[in-house]
Design an enzyme around this catalytic site. Structure first.
Site, PDB file in Angstrom:
ATOM      1  N   ASP A  57      -6.232  11.043  -4.551  1.00  0.00           N
ATOM      2  CA  ASP A  57      -7.592  10.770  -4.103  1.00  0.00           C
ATOM      3  C   ASP A  57      -8.593  11.792  -4.631  1.00  0.00           C
ATOM      4  OD1 ASP A  57      -6.247   8.898  -2.620  1.00  0.00           O
ATOM      5  OD2 ASP A  57      -7.011   9.570  -0.677  1.00  0.00           O
ATOM      6  N   HIS A 108     -12.688   4.775  -3.324  1.00  0.00           N
ATOM      7  CA  HIS A 108     -12.558   5.765  -2.238  1.00  0.00           C
ATOM      8  C   HIS A 108     -13.944   6.135  -1.693  1.00  0.00           C
ATOM      9  CE1 HIS A 108     -10.425   8.668   0.168  1.00  0.00           C
ATOM     10  NE2 HIS A 108     -10.776   9.740  -0.512  1.00  0.00           N
ATOM     11  N   HIS A 112     -17.789   9.981  -0.203  1.00  0.00           N
ATOM     12  CA  HIS A 112     -16.767  10.542   0.691  1.00  0.00           C
ATOM     13  C   HIS A 112     -17.309  10.895   2.076  1.00  0.00           C
ATOM     14  CE1 HIS A 112     -12.975  12.605   1.700  1.00  0.00           C
ATOM     15  NE2 HIS A 112     -12.479  12.011   0.635  1.00  0.00           N
ATOM     16  N   HIS A 201      -3.802  14.443  -3.784  1.00  0.00           N
ATOM     17  CA  HIS A 201      -5.183  14.592  -4.267  1.00  0.00           C
ATOM     18  C   HIS A 201      -5.234  15.042  -5.724  1.00  0.00           C
ATOM     19  CE1 HIS A 201      -5.641  14.509   0.087  1.00  0.00           C
ATOM     20  NE2 HIS A 201      -6.857  14.023  -0.148  1.00  0.00           N
TER      21      HIS A 201
HETATM   22 ZN   LIG Z   1     -10.577  11.772   0.030  1.00  0.00          ZN
END
Ligand SMILES: [Zn+2]
Length: 389
Positions: A57, A108, A112, A201
């Site tokens: 991510d 995503h 954020h 990540h």
């Molecule tokens: Zn994230």
């Protein structure tokens, strides 16, 4: 975003592979040993244990994404990247690089945020702008969406539905965002069962460094890294042939059968598990070679030639700066000298043609930065190497 750590982006260079296919006559002196526990035939990974979904991510970002992609490729893994929309807009070439490498791309959100604290129209904007940025970069819009922080509610889900997005959370949290070590990330991935998904990540060095061990663990369980089905939300077999060609970490022939030279790949120390590496991707003559965590970038990719050279970057040779015990090992422009010629023996040693001595990790060191030398062959594991092509 749970980011703070910066990552170690190492410069990447175009990898030149040797076109030369070795004549079998010449190969005797150049055989390399593919020592591995894996016994699956080449090109046929055993996925009988099922599929897992590796997810990364918060990218793309210029300091980590290419390193992450290259490391996944070098280990024969495919993954899903849940990109932040504004990053995708800023670095569209990195999004294309993800797709070109056989990875899948998901949404995503744009910035954020905590979506559950936003209105329906704000959520719509976050998701829609990201769809557009990724579509512009790659030519197609994502079908998968991961809400930041895994926070979701009915409003978020109704927007996802309007945009045709499948919400994807995770089964296993690697905790890489929380400072997990490489070992802890590997341990987390080892818990994955068929169909399950792990959260990681696109920004941490420990996450990239975990990849070779994650790949080995999956292989040991006959599992493969798959795609995430937009229909079921579970990890499944890829629905394409996949642009990732056979993993260079899977031996071209089983067991300890020597394989002919040619091709290219990383050279891994048996004692250290670390790779022969040119520090900082330097191309300067005289740069001393070291051991470093395997990441598969071009400064760790070596090719054997029919004349016995071991090349990096196409034109630089593994070179002994002397012929006695302790002679240092460097890269130097290839010129055909015997101090640049090597025999890869069936016992895993790499011997200098001029000296007859073995490529040796200094002091039997195993850590990053350990230097290499020539030393009398004694059969220790600090003189044994596997060539992962
Ligand atoms: Zn994230």
């Amino acid at each position: 975003m749970a980011d703070s750590a910066d990552s170690t982006g190492r410069p990447s260079r175009l990898r030149k592979t040797l076109a030369a296919a070795l004549a079998s006559v010449a190969s005797a002196a150049l055989t390399v040993v593919a020592v591995s526990a894996a016994t699956a035939p080449a090109n046929a990974a055993d996925c009988s244990g099922g599929y897992v979904g590796l997810t990364y991510d918060d990218g793309p970002n210029p300091s980590n994404t290419m390193n992450l992609i290259n490391t996944l490729k070098a280990n024969g893994l495919r993954a899903t990247f849940f990109n932040v929309g504004q990053n995708a807009q800023n670095y569209p070439s990195l999004v294309r690089a993800q797709v070109d490498a056989g990875m899948w791309v998901g949404n995503h959100s744009w910035s954020h945020p905590h979506l559950t604290q936003m209105s329906s129209s704000q959520i719509q904007s976050e998701l829609q702008r990201t769809q557009q940025a990724i579509q512009q970069a790659t030519g197609s819009a994502p079908k998968l969406f991961r809400p930041p922080y895994g926070e979701t509610n009915w409003t978020v889900q109704s927007v996802e539905q309007q945009l045709g997005l499948r919400e994807i959370l995770w089964d296993v949290d690697s905790q890489d965002w929380n400072g997990a070590s490489t070992a802890q990330i590997v341990q987390a991935a080892s818990r994955l069962q068929n169909g399950q998904i792990i959260l990681m990540h696109d920004q941490y060095a420990a996450t990239v460094q975990a990849i070779p061990q994650i790949a080995a663990n999956l292989r040991s369980r006959n599992m493969c890294a798959g795609m995430i089905s937009p229909t079921t939300g579970r990890a499944v077999a890829p629905d394409d042939g996949g642009p990732v060609s056979p993993s260079p970490t899977i031996p071209q022939s089983p067991g300890t059968t020597p394989t002919p030279g040619g091709g290219s790949g990383t050279i891994r120390g048996v004692a250290s598990g670390r790779c022969l590496d040119v520090p900082n991707a330097s191309t300067s003559d005289g740069t001393q070679v070291q051991l470093y965590d395997c990441h598969g970038q071009s400064n760790q990719v070596w090719s054997s030639t029919s004349s016995g050279e071991i090349r990096v970057y196409g034109s630089k040779c593994l070179d002994a700066a002397g012929s006695g015990n302790g002679a240092r090992i460097q890269i130097y422009s290839c010129w055909g000298g015997d101090n640049q010629k090597w025999r890869v023996e069936s016992d895993g040693t790499i011997r200098g043609v001029q000296s007859g001595l073995c490529l040796d990790a200094v002091g039997a060191g195993t850590g990053n930065g350990t230097q290499l030398q020539l030393y009398s062959c004694h059969g220790g594991n600090n003189q044994k190497w596997t060539w992962n092509r």
